[in-house]
Structure formats: structure tokens, C-alpha cells
Write a protein that holds these residues in place. Structure first.
Motif, mmCIF file in Angstrom:
data_model
loop_
_atom_site.group_PDB
_atom_site.id
_atom_site.type_symbol
_atom_site.label_atom_id
_atom_site.label_comp_id
_atom_site.label_asym_id
_atom_site.label_seq_id
_atom_site.Cartn_x
_atom_site.Cartn_y
_atom_site.Cartn_z
ATOM 1 N N UNK A 1 13.610 -2.154 3.251
ATOM 2 C CA UNK A 1 13.069 -1.713 1.969
ATOM 3 C C UNK A 1 11.875 -2.565 1.560
ATOM 4 N N UNK A 2 11.210 -2.120 0.491
ATOM 5 C CA UNK A 2 9.991 -2.786 0.039
ATOM 6 C C UNK A 2 10.232 -4.227 -0.398
ATOM 7 N N UNK B 1 14.740 3.872 -4.159
ATOM 8 C CA UNK B 1 13.352 4.035 -4.585
ATOM 9 C C UNK B 1 12.389 3.520 -3.525
ATOM 10 N N UNK B 2 11.223 4.127 -3.459
ATOM 11 C CA UNK B 2 10.211 3.665 -2.514
ATOM 12 C C UNK B 2 9.755 2.253 -2.858
ATOM 13 N N UNK C 1 0.807 -1.227 0.000
ATOM 14 C CA UNK C 1 0.000 0.000 0.000
ATOM 15 C C UNK C 1 0.841 1.279 0.000
ATOM 16 N N UNK C 2 2.146 1.148 -0.311
ATOM 17 C CA UNK C 2 3.048 2.305 -0.383
ATOM 18 C C UNK C 2 3.123 3.090 0.926
ATOM 19 N N UNK C 3 2.923 2.408 2.044
ATOM 20 C CA UNK C 3 3.009 3.067 3.342
ATOM 21 C C UNK C 3 4.409 2.917 3.923
ATOM 22 N N UNK C 4 4.825 3.938 4.687
ATOM 23 C CA UNK C 4 6.104 3.906 5.383
ATOM 24 C C UNK C 4 5.815 3.922 6.879
ATOM 25 N N UNK C 5 6.319 2.905 7.572
ATOM 26 C CA UNK C 5 6.132 2.817 9.020
ATOM 27 C C UNK C 5 7.408 3.275 9.704
ATOM 28 N N UNK D 1 4.213 6.199 -5.346
ATOM 29 C CA UNK D 1 4.791 4.967 -5.902
ATOM 30 C C UNK D 1 6.021 5.273 -6.746
ATOM 31 N N UNK D 2 7.044 4.488 -6.536
ATOM 32 C CA UNK D 2 8.289 4.514 -7.320
ATOM 33 C C UNK D 2 8.848 5.928 -7.444
ATOM 34 N N UNK D 3 9.188 6.522 -6.317
ATOM 35 C CA UNK D 3 9.921 7.786 -6.299
ATOM 36 C C UNK D 3 11.156 7.570 -5.424
ATOM 37 N N UNK D 4 12.135 8.461 -5.568
ATOM 38 C CA UNK D 4 13.364 8.321 -4.804
ATOM 39 C C UNK D 4 13.189 8.926 -3.417
ATOM 40 N N UNK D 5 13.607 8.170 -2.410
ATOM 41 C CA UNK D 5 13.617 8.624 -1.024
ATOM 42 C C UNK D 5 15.061 8.734 -0.551
ATOM 43 N N UNK D 6 15.269 9.509 0.506
ATOM 44 C CA UNK D 6 16.611 9.673 1.061
ATOM 45 C C UNK D 6 16.547 9.581 2.584
ATOM 46 N N UNK D 7 17.466 8.813 3.153
ATOM 47 C CA UNK D 7 17.646 8.805 4.607
ATOM 48 C C UNK D 7 18.975 9.470 4.913
#
Length: 340
Positions: A139-140, A156-157, A106-110, A121-127
Motif C-alpha cells: 500500500x501507499x 484506499x489508493x 504520483x498516484x501510480x500503481x505498479x 487520488x484517495x478512492x477505494x480500490x479492490x483486489x
């Protein structure tokens, strides 16, 4: 009569010679034209190949450069808490919420046990992990990553296509989810590590002279830019129990067997040094404790240190341990450490 016949015969021979000469010259001209056309054809083919290769390289380079820029957007020295940069939001990850988990369905981040965020959906994330902190994320695809202090990871997400690619600056330990059809690649500057499913640690801080990869299980292939004139890429495959070191200046990889478990101890707040120079050690301590360390008279500070350090204690106790086997003293001025 004989003179006339002789003259006619000579005239006929001259005409024959002239005709033969014309035929020969005509054949030579045709041959030259064919060779010229072939040369032009191959030159055009090579030119097209160079243009296409250049376009592919530029597109690939542009693809990489866009994510390198993401790595440079946030400076680790300007933040105090771990930051998660999403497509349209920036979230702070506190000490109590140190694990970031991506739900592929569901494209959720916990974040920890309480905070959730909807991710495109499918975008770049950065930590971004500041000095003095470390964090974990899942990761997913199920890959588990531990990020050390002063590190940044772009990813990517959700993975798509035939490869799983992440971009790292700093240090991270990876437990990669096995997927034979979709190799997992960790990219750093002039350096990439490709795996199918394995456990390894990578250290690639920008202010260190080498990129170090320690392999615990599985197999990895390291692709790197060589130092030759053409700047071509080379590769080396390592097996479990191997430590590979890529020298950034010489652009060469050296490998050795060793106790790779030592390279994962930072996750537990422990570090083992073996004949490491003091400049390298102090950089590590400065990142871990988020304390600037100034060394005076570096020319006389060429010692090496081997030992086991428990970083769960404060920095003064750690420096006391090192100073017992070295010849330096230190003072603390506000939040700075001065090495004499």
C-alpha cells in the motif's frame, strides 16, 4: 364585648389560615412546575442525544456498508485471475505479475515489473483473488499484504485522515508500516483489528464459523460485537504468540498461545493442521486448488486431522496423505472431487 373580640379573633385566625394555605398551595404548584420543566428538559436532552448518536451510528454504518457492497460486487468463484478494481478500470494480474505496488508520490500503481496505471487520488480500490491463486500488494503507506485464495480486500489508493482502514473478506497476512499517529484497522463483519505497526494473519472467510487472528509481533486490539441484549462492542488486546478466535454464532473471543508461524505458512504453499475437522480442511483445499469437493454422508465424517501438507503438490497427492490416517476414499469426476 368579649364575645365580639372572640369573634373577631376567630375571623382573623380563619383569614390567616386561608392565606397560609394559599401560600402553601402556590409553593407546591411552583415546585411541581419546576420539576415538570426539569423532566421535559432532560427528556429533550436525552432525545437529542439519542438522535445524534443514531445519526452518527447510521453514518458510520452507511460508511461501512458502502465498502461491504464493494466486497460483494465481484464473486471470487467467477474469475480465474487476480483482479485489481480501480476507480475507472479493472486490471488483470497474471501469475507472472503477482505483486501490486502503490506509489504515493504520483498516484501510480505498479503491477509486476511492466504494467502501470494512473489511479485517482484517495478512492477505494479492490483486489479480488480467485480460488487457486494468491497475491501480494504494497500500500501507499508501505504496508505489505499477502492475500490468500478466495479473498477480497477493499482499501484506499492513498490514506487520509487520522486512521488507516481496510476491509477484508478471506485470509491475509499483514506487515503494517508503523505510524503511531495513524492506527491501522482491518475490518470484517462484526469484527475489527486495530494496530499501530505489527505482523499478523487474519482469516475471516464468510463460510467459516470463526475469525482467527494470529499475532507474530507487536500488539493488536480486537473490537467485536458481543452477543448481549444491547449488542454492545467489546475489545481484547493480544500479545505476540497469541491466537485469537472470534466465534460468529456466540459472538465471543477466545485466546490461546501457540506456534503462530504455522498461520503464515500458506504464503509458501504449506499448511499445518492441528486437530482440525475434515470439513474445515476440505474447504481450505478446495479454495487453494480451485477444485469443488463434495462430501457424501457427512454424518459419518466427523474425524479430525493433524499434519503438515505441502500444497505445491497436486490435490490427489494431498488427499492420499490425509486418507492414510482417515477412513475415506475419493474419486475424481472431471474437475470435481467426490469424498465417499
Amino acid at each position: 364585648m368579649k364575645d365580639i373580640e372572640k369573634k373577631l379573633l376567630n375571623n382573623f385566625q380563619e383569614k390567616d389560615k386561608t392565606l397560609l394555605k394559599k401560600r402553601i398551595m402556590s409553593s407546591v404548584e411552583r415546585y411541581k412546575r419546576k420539576r415538570k420543566i426539569k423532566r421535559l428538559y432532560w427528556a429533550a436532552a436525552i432525545a437529542v442525544l439519542i438522535i445524534v448518536s443514531g445519526a452518527v451510528y447510521k453514518n458510520a454504518q452507511r460508511f461501512d456498508d458502502s465498502y461491504v457492497k464493494l466486497l460483494e460486487t465481484t464473486k471470487v468463484g467467477t474469475i480465474k485471475e487476480v483482479q485489481l478494481v480501480l476507480s475507472d478500470d479493472v486490471l488483470t494480474v497474471s501469475k507472472s505479475d503477482s505483486i501490486i505496488v502503490y506509489n504515493n508520490s504520483d498516484n501510480m500503481v505498479l503491477i509486476g515489473n511492466s504494467k502501470t496505471a494512473k489511479n485517482s487520488a484517495i478512492v477505494m480500490n479492490t483486489v479480488v483473488v480467485p480460488y487457486g491463486r494468491h497475491t501480494q500488494l504494497k500500500l501507499a503507506d508501505g504496508t505489505h499484504i499477502w492475500l490468500n485464495a478466495g479473498s477480497k480486500l477493499v482499501y484506499p489508493s492513498s490514506f487520509s485522515g487520522d486512521k488507516r482502514i481496510v476491509y477484508l473478506e478471506g485470509e491475509a497476512a499483514f506487515d503494517v508500516a508503523h505510524d503511531k499517529q495513524h492506527p491501522f484497522t482491518v475490518k470484517a463483519k462484526n469484527h475489527e483489528i486495530e494496530v499501530l505497526g505489527t505482523v499478523f494473519n487474519v482469516s475471516c472467510y464468510s463460510d467459516e464459523k470463526a475469525v482467527t487472528t494470529a499475532l507474530e509481533s507487536g500488539s493488536v486490539r480486537i473490537n467485536y460485537e458481543s452477543g448481549n441484549i444491547l449488542n454492545t462492542k467489546k475489545s481484547v488486546t493480544i500479545t505476540p504468540g497469541t491466537i485469537a478466535s472470534y466465534n460468529k454464532d456466540e459472538k465471543q473471543v477466545s485466546t490461546k498461545e501457540g506456534n503462530v508461524s504455522n498461520y503464515f505458512l500458506w504464503r509458501k504453499g504449506l499448511i499445518v493442521f492441528k486437530n482440525d475437522d475434515m470439513e474445515y480442511i476440505l474447504k481450505r483445499l478446495s479454495r487453494y486448488y480451485n477444485v469443488p469437493i463434495e462430501v457424501r454422508n457427512k454424518d459419518r465424517f466427523q474425524q479430525t486431522f493433524s499434519g503438515y501438507l505441502d500444497l505445491k503438490t497436486n490435490i490427489e497427492e494431498v488427499l492420499n496423505i490425509i486418507s492414510e490416517s482417515s477412513t475415506f476414499t475419493y474419486t475424481k469426476q472431471e474437475n470435481n472431487i467426490i469424498i465417499e
